[in-house]
Design an enzyme around this catalytic site. Structure first.
Site, PDB file in Angstrom:
ATOM      1  N   PHE A  35      14.837   0.562  19.589  1.00  0.00           N
ATOM      2  CA  PHE A  35      15.102  -0.735  18.961  1.00  0.00           C
ATOM      3  C   PHE A  35      16.103  -0.510  17.832  1.00  0.00           C
ATOM      4  CE2 PHE A  35      13.752  -4.090  15.917  1.00  0.00           C
ATOM      5  CZ  PHE A  35      13.694  -5.210  16.745  1.00  0.00           C
ATOM      6  N   GLY A  36      17.308  -1.023  17.993  1.00  0.00           N
ATOM      7  CA  GLY A  36      18.377  -0.710  17.040  1.00  0.00           C
ATOM      8  C   GLY A  36      18.696  -1.871  16.125  1.00  0.00           C
ATOM      9  N   THR A  92      17.984  -1.487  12.178  1.00  0.00           N
ATOM     10  CA  THR A  92      18.339  -0.929  10.865  1.00  0.00           C
ATOM     11  C   THR A  92      19.681  -0.190  10.920  1.00  0.00           C
ATOM     12  OG1 THR A  92      15.987  -0.645  10.406  1.00  0.00           O
ATOM     13  CG2 THR A  92      17.511   0.627   9.047  1.00  0.00           C
ATOM     14  N   GLY A 120      18.520  -2.333   5.607  1.00  0.00           N
ATOM     15  CA  GLY A 120      17.170  -2.107   6.127  1.00  0.00           C
ATOM     16  C   GLY A 120      16.379  -3.388   6.015  1.00  0.00           C
ATOM     17  N   ILE A 141      16.285   5.416  14.095  1.00  0.00           N
ATOM     18  CA  ILE A 141      15.882   4.752  15.338  1.00  0.00           C
ATOM     19  C   ILE A 141      14.830   5.595  16.082  1.00  0.00           C
ATOM     20  CG2 ILE A 141      16.696   3.746  17.505  1.00  0.00           C
ATOM     21  CD1 ILE A 141      17.601   2.342  14.805  1.00  0.00           C
ATOM     22  N   GLY A 154      -9.391  21.629  -1.036  1.00  0.00           N
ATOM     23  CA  GLY A 154      -8.190  22.439  -0.805  1.00  0.00           C
ATOM     24  C   GLY A 154      -7.862  22.591   0.671  1.00  0.00           C
ATOM     25  N   GLU A 159       9.139  -1.437  10.047  1.00  0.00           N
ATOM     26  CA  GLU A 159       8.830  -2.787  10.560  1.00  0.00           C
ATOM     27  C   GLU A 159       8.551  -3.765   9.418  1.00  0.00           C
ATOM     28  OE1 GLU A 159       7.044  -3.346  14.260  1.00  0.00           O
ATOM     29  OE2 GLU A 159       7.471  -1.325  14.957  1.00  0.00           O
TER      30      GLU A 159
HETATM   31  C1  LIG Z   1      10.405   7.146  10.601  1.00  0.00           C
HETATM   32  C2  LIG Z   1      11.110   5.824  10.637  1.00  0.00           C
HETATM   33  C3  LIG Z   1      11.265   5.173  11.850  1.00  0.00           C
HETATM   34  C4  LIG Z   1      11.952   3.960  11.932  1.00  0.00           C
HETATM   35  N1  LIG Z   1      12.164   3.356  13.152  1.00  0.00           N
HETATM   36  C5  LIG Z   1      13.007   2.302  13.239  1.00  0.00           C
HETATM   37  C6  LIG Z   1      13.401   1.769  14.525  1.00  0.00           C
HETATM   38  O1  LIG Z   1      12.945   2.235  15.585  1.00  0.00           O
HETATM   39  N2  LIG Z   1      14.306   0.756  14.560  1.00  0.00           N
HETATM   40  C7  LIG Z   1      14.833   0.206  13.420  1.00  0.00           C
HETATM   41  O2  LIG Z   1      15.638  -0.702  13.537  1.00  0.00           O
HETATM   42  N3  LIG Z   1      14.465   0.683  12.184  1.00  0.00           N
HETATM   43  C8  LIG Z   1      13.589   1.706  12.078  1.00  0.00           C
HETATM   44  N4  LIG Z   1      13.236   2.213  10.850  1.00  0.00           N
HETATM   45  C9  LIG Z   1      13.818   1.621   9.645  1.00  0.00           C
HETATM   46  C10 LIG Z   1      12.831   0.856   8.798  1.00  0.00           C
HETATM   47  O3  LIG Z   1      12.448  -0.331   9.411  1.00  0.00           O
HETATM   48  C11 LIG Z   1      13.484   0.670   7.421  1.00  0.00           C
HETATM   49  O4  LIG Z   1      13.488   1.928   6.785  1.00  0.00           O
HETATM   50  C12 LIG Z   1      12.760  -0.374   6.588  1.00  0.00           C
HETATM   51  O5  LIG Z   1      12.988  -1.656   7.121  1.00  0.00           O
HETATM   52  C13 LIG Z   1      13.219  -0.378   5.122  1.00  0.00           C
HETATM   53  O6  LIG Z   1      14.604  -0.393   5.029  1.00  0.00           O
HETATM   54  P1  LIG Z   1      15.354   0.676   4.088  1.00  0.00           P
HETATM   55  O7  LIG Z   1      14.825   2.024   4.431  1.00  0.00           O
HETATM   56  O8  LIG Z   1      16.814   0.451   4.224  1.00  0.00           O
HETATM   57  O9  LIG Z   1      14.867   0.324   2.629  1.00  0.00           O
HETATM   58  P2  LIG Z   1      15.486  -0.832   1.666  1.00  0.00           P
HETATM   59  O10 LIG Z   1      15.592  -2.113   2.409  1.00  0.00           O
HETATM   60  O11 LIG Z   1      16.708  -0.292   1.002  1.00  0.00           O
HETATM   61  O12 LIG Z   1      14.321  -0.981   0.587  1.00  0.00           O
HETATM   62  C14 LIG Z   1      14.149  -0.058  -0.493  1.00  0.00           C
HETATM   63  C15 LIG Z   1      13.038  -0.594  -1.392  1.00  0.00           C
HETATM   64  O13 LIG Z   1      13.434  -1.884  -1.918  1.00  0.00           O
HETATM   65  C16 LIG Z   1      12.435  -2.855  -1.601  1.00  0.00           C
HETATM   66  N5  LIG Z   1      13.065  -4.148  -1.367  1.00  0.00           N
HETATM   67  C17 LIG Z   1      14.141  -4.439  -0.587  1.00  0.00           C
HETATM   68  N6  LIG Z   1      14.409  -5.755  -0.611  1.00  0.00           N
HETATM   69  C18 LIG Z   1      13.468  -6.319  -1.404  1.00  0.00           C
HETATM   70  C19 LIG Z   1      13.195  -7.664  -1.808  1.00  0.00           C
HETATM   71  N7  LIG Z   1      13.927  -8.696  -1.392  1.00  0.00           N
HETATM   72  N8  LIG Z   1      12.152  -7.879  -2.666  1.00  0.00           N
HETATM   73  C20 LIG Z   1      11.365  -6.835  -3.079  1.00  0.00           C
HETATM   74  N9  LIG Z   1      11.572  -5.553  -2.719  1.00  0.00           N
HETATM   75  C21 LIG Z   1      12.617  -5.306  -1.892  1.00  0.00           C
HETATM   76  C22 LIG Z   1      11.740  -2.317  -0.354  1.00  0.00           C
HETATM   77  O14 LIG Z   1      10.441  -2.866  -0.184  1.00  0.00           O
HETATM   78  C23 LIG Z   1      11.720  -0.822  -0.650  1.00  0.00           C
HETATM   79  O15 LIG Z   1      10.642  -0.533  -1.490  1.00  0.00           O
HETATM   80  C24 LIG Z   1      12.476   3.390  10.738  1.00  0.00           C
HETATM   81  C25 LIG Z   1      12.295   4.039   9.516  1.00  0.00           C
HETATM   82  C26 LIG Z   1      11.638   5.237   9.450  1.00  0.00           C
HETATM   83  C27 LIG Z   1      11.490   5.929   8.126  1.00  0.00           C
END
Ligand SMILES: Cc1cc2nc3c(=O)[nH]c(=O)nc-3n(C[C@H](O)[C@H](O)[C@H](O)COP(=O)(O)OP(=O)(O)OC[C@H]3O[C@@H](n4cnc5c(N)ncnc54)[C@H](O)[C@@H]3O)c2cc1C
Length: 383
Positions: free
Chosen positions: A123-124, A126, A131, A157, A340, A363
């Protein structure tokens, strides 16, 4: 309200429990250390029908209701979140979304392979720069005759390096925000599509997480899924159901933490008796147990709403928010019970905590779930 499982649901739950005991549990530590789940697990998941749950049988699915899907997801999450994630993404976010939004040709082309475990989906959504703010994604799909030409990159992803198809979200016009986004089914062998494995994850180490880069990737117009410009709605509808699946996986983590903590507390002796007899250890265990029950009930409510075709998105956000935070708490409490030894990877609780930690991030982070719930309650969007 009857919270008892039907005989059929209980049979499938037991099938999942046996599957985990046989095919997953013996390998969990090795897969985690090697940062690689054995890919043969995908075929095995397909052959028992776990990659086709809720998908209509005419497309190769195994049918069934969403509560059954949650029961299987919970058992897989109890065994290994890396394996659970394969199902939550390939079935939950990709196959189910194709079943809901794809045209007949797309369903016939992709669903039999995905549900059998002969193909894997990712699922692409991010991107490196977007994010939480997925509606501002930058990947572009430009119409060129009968094709679209796609450029951009996708980050974090799940299943990325293993997948045969990406359900990809890209901007098809210059309208800013979510209105210009469309959904595509892009085969990963398309020329110009590159993948890089992301190593060094805190948890879910066995899972194939990747950055996917698209450079002039050409797909026919028939790869567009749903109407042009509807991609963001498609992504959000996929994620609403996906949150139920993550919540169920979190119940599995919390249940595994409870089982491990109770077992260890009965065996480990300090001050001349099992630590289970110390009141503060009982407090840790009872806190985990309450989290398990509450997370499971919230998750089952979502499944019930989905099966009755009622509005479920806010309930899914509540379940995902609570269950993911509960899984982190539960695994952390279980680690405390282990003392521990909990810090060493020969015991299961450290991995539970590492795996649980991402659940409050992906998600939709916990903060984003709160904004969704707040918007539903107040009618005001804080996004
Ligand atoms: C192991 C793993 C697997 C993943 N798998 C997928 C996948 O298959 N497909 C896919 O598309 N994505 C995937 N993701 C991406 C994931 O969905 C994103 O990491 C997530 O949505 C958060 O985005 P970000 O990491 O860019 O954080 P950011 O959006 O940069 O957020 C950083 C911080 O700011 C906070 N924040 C941001 N906006 C606001 C707001 N408006 N109000 C308050 N707080 C806010 C967030 O809560 C967070 O604490 C995966 C991530 C990981 C780590």
């Amino acid at each position: 309200m009857n919270l008892e499982l039907s005989e059929e649901q209980e049979d499938v739950r037991r099938l999942a429990e046996d599957f985990v005991a046989r095919e997953v549990a013996p390998h969990v530590v090795a897969w985690d250390r090697a940062e690689n789940v054995d890919r043969s697990i995908v075929k095995k998941l397909g052959s028992v029908g776990f990659l086709g749950l809720t998908v209509p049988e005419e497309y190769g699915g195994s049918g069934g209701d969403h509560l059954t899907y949650c029961l299987v997801t919970e058992e897989l999450g109890r065994g290994d979140s890396s394996v659970r994630g394969i199902v939550s993404v390939s079935l939950g976010l990709v196959a189910k979304t194709i079943a809901a939004w794809g045209d007949e040709a797309q369903k016939r082309h992709w669903l039999p392979g995905l549900t059998a475990g002969e193909a894997i989906g990712c699922f692409g959504l991010t991107e490196p720069g977007t994010g939480s703010d997925a509606g501002n994604l930058a990947t572009k799909a430009v119409r060129d005759g009968g094709d679209y030409v796609i450029n951009g990159s996708k980050m974090f992803i799940t299943n990325g390096t293993w997948a045969d198809v990406v359900l990809l979200f890209a901007r098809t016009n210059d309208t800013p925000g979510h209105k210009g986004i469309s959904a595509f089914l892009v085969p990963t062998d398309a020329p110009g599509l590159g993948r890089r494995t992301i190593h060094g994850k805190l948890g879910l180490r066995g899972q194939a997480t990747a950055e996917v880069v698209l450079e002039d990737v050409r797909v026919p117009a028939s790869a567009l899924m749903g109407p042009e410009g509807k991609g963001f709605s498609i992504a959000m509808s996929a994620l609403a159901k996906g949150r139920m699946s993550v919540a169920a996986g979190c119940v599995g983590i919390a249940q595994a933490a409870l089982d491990a903590a109770v077992g260890y507390a009965g065996e480990r002796e300090q001050f001349g008796r099992p630590i289970a007899g110390h009141q503060l250890v009982q407090e840790l265990i009872s806190d985990i147990a309450v989290d398990v029950d509450a997370a499971r009930l919230l998750t089952w409510r979502v499944a019930d709403l989905v099966d009755r075709r009622e509005e479920f998105a806010t309930a899914a956000s509540k379940a995902k928010l609570f269950a993911s935070e509960a899984a982190v708490r539960a695994a952390n409490n279980a680690l405390q019970v282990f003392g521990g030894y909990g810090y060493i990877d020969e015991y299961p609780v450290g991995k539970l905590l590492r795996d649980a930690r991402v659940m409050t991030l992906y998600e939709g982070t916990s903060q984003i779930q709160k904004l969704i719930i707040g918007r539903a309650l107040t009618g005001v969007s804080a996004f």
